[in-house]
Design a protein around this motif. Structure first.
Motif, PDB file in Angstrom:
ATOM      1  N   VAL A  55       0.820  -1.092  -0.059  1.00 39.67           N
ATOM      2  CA  VAL A  55       0.119  -0.050  -0.152  1.00 39.67           C
ATOM      3  C   VAL A  55       0.794   1.165  -0.076  1.00 39.67           C
ATOM      4  O   VAL A  55       1.731   1.127   0.759  1.00 39.67           O
ATOM      5  N   HIS A  56       0.367   2.339  -0.774  1.00 34.83           N
ATOM      6  CA  HIS A  56       1.226   3.363  -0.756  1.00 34.83           C
ATOM      7  C   HIS A  56       1.653   4.000   0.419  1.00 34.83           C
ATOM      8  O   HIS A  56       0.517   4.165   1.408  1.00 34.83           O
ATOM      9  N   PRO A  57       2.764   4.450   0.635  1.00 32.73           N
ATOM     10  CA  PRO A  57       3.171   4.973   2.225  1.00 32.73           C
ATOM     11  C   PRO A  57       2.546   6.244   2.532  1.00 32.73           C
ATOM     12  O   PRO A  57       2.549   6.419   3.694  1.00 32.73           O
ATOM     13  N   ASP A  58       1.997   6.992   1.754  1.00 25.95           N
ATOM     14  CA  ASP A  58       1.385   7.991   2.283  1.00 25.95           C
ATOM     15  C   ASP A  58      -0.256   7.863   2.682  1.00 25.95           C
ATOM     16  O   ASP A  58      -0.791   8.697   3.401  1.00 25.95           O
ATOM     17  N   LYS A  59      -0.472   6.535   2.667  1.00 27.97           N
ATOM     18  CA  LYS A  59      -1.828   6.286   3.212  1.00 27.97           C
ATOM     19  C   LYS A  59      -1.680   5.905   4.591  1.00 27.97           C
ATOM     20  O   LYS A  59      -0.846   4.768   4.960  1.00 27.97           O
ATOM     21  N   VAL A  60      -1.990   6.499   5.555  1.00 25.86           N
ATOM     22  CA  VAL A  60      -1.751   6.236   6.954  1.00 25.86           C
ATOM     23  C   VAL A  60      -3.037   6.164   7.811  1.00 25.86           C
ATOM     24  O   VAL A  60      -4.276   6.740   7.118  1.00 25.86           O
ATOM     25  N   ALA A  61      -3.032   5.641   8.877  1.00 27.45           N
ATOM     26  CA  ALA A  61      -4.128   5.419   9.786  1.00 27.45           C
ATOM     27  C   ALA A  61      -5.398   5.018   9.196  1.00 27.45           C
ATOM     28  O   ALA A  61      -5.692   4.034   8.672  1.00 27.45           O
TER      29      ALA A  61
END
Length: 115
Positions: free
Chosen positions: A10-16
């Protein structure tokens, strides 16, 4: 039904919340396609061996499931269409899925019986 293992990054900018939404979305896709989820293991953010879609890191999610071979194409199509998933791979587990802890306990029991 056959047993499959899927790893998606998953793209690292997708958090929480965004990250959890992506994971839940694909769990839902599998259940909608009548697959039986056996294991979902989130490995967290890790460094990639080489850049993928200009990203050096990604959140790894391992999913093990049982499904008919006919649904794999649809599942992978949906993974391909989601921009949050930067890479994925699905493989057939020829010997099926054995939980690691259960397998280790079984091997230990077999060793004790031999003694």
């Amino acid at each position: 039904m056959r047993t499959y293992e899927n790893i998606m990054i998953v793209h690292p900018d997708k958090v929480a919340d965004e990250y959890n939404a992506v994971v839940e979305k694909f769990k839902g896709v599998l259940t909608d396609l009548n697959a039986n989820l056996l294991k979902v293991d989130e490995w967290g953010v890790r460094k990639l061996a080489y850049p993928v879609k200009k990203q050096g890191r990604g959140s790894y999610v391992l999913t093990v499931f049982e499904a008919d071979p006919t649904i794999i194409d649809e599942y992978e199509r949906r993974l391909r269409l989601d921009e949050a998933v930067i890479k994925f791979q699905t493989v057939l587990l020829e010997k099926g899925f054995v939980e690691e802890a259960a397998a280790a306990a079984e091997e230990g029991a077999n060793a004790e019986e031999e003694e």
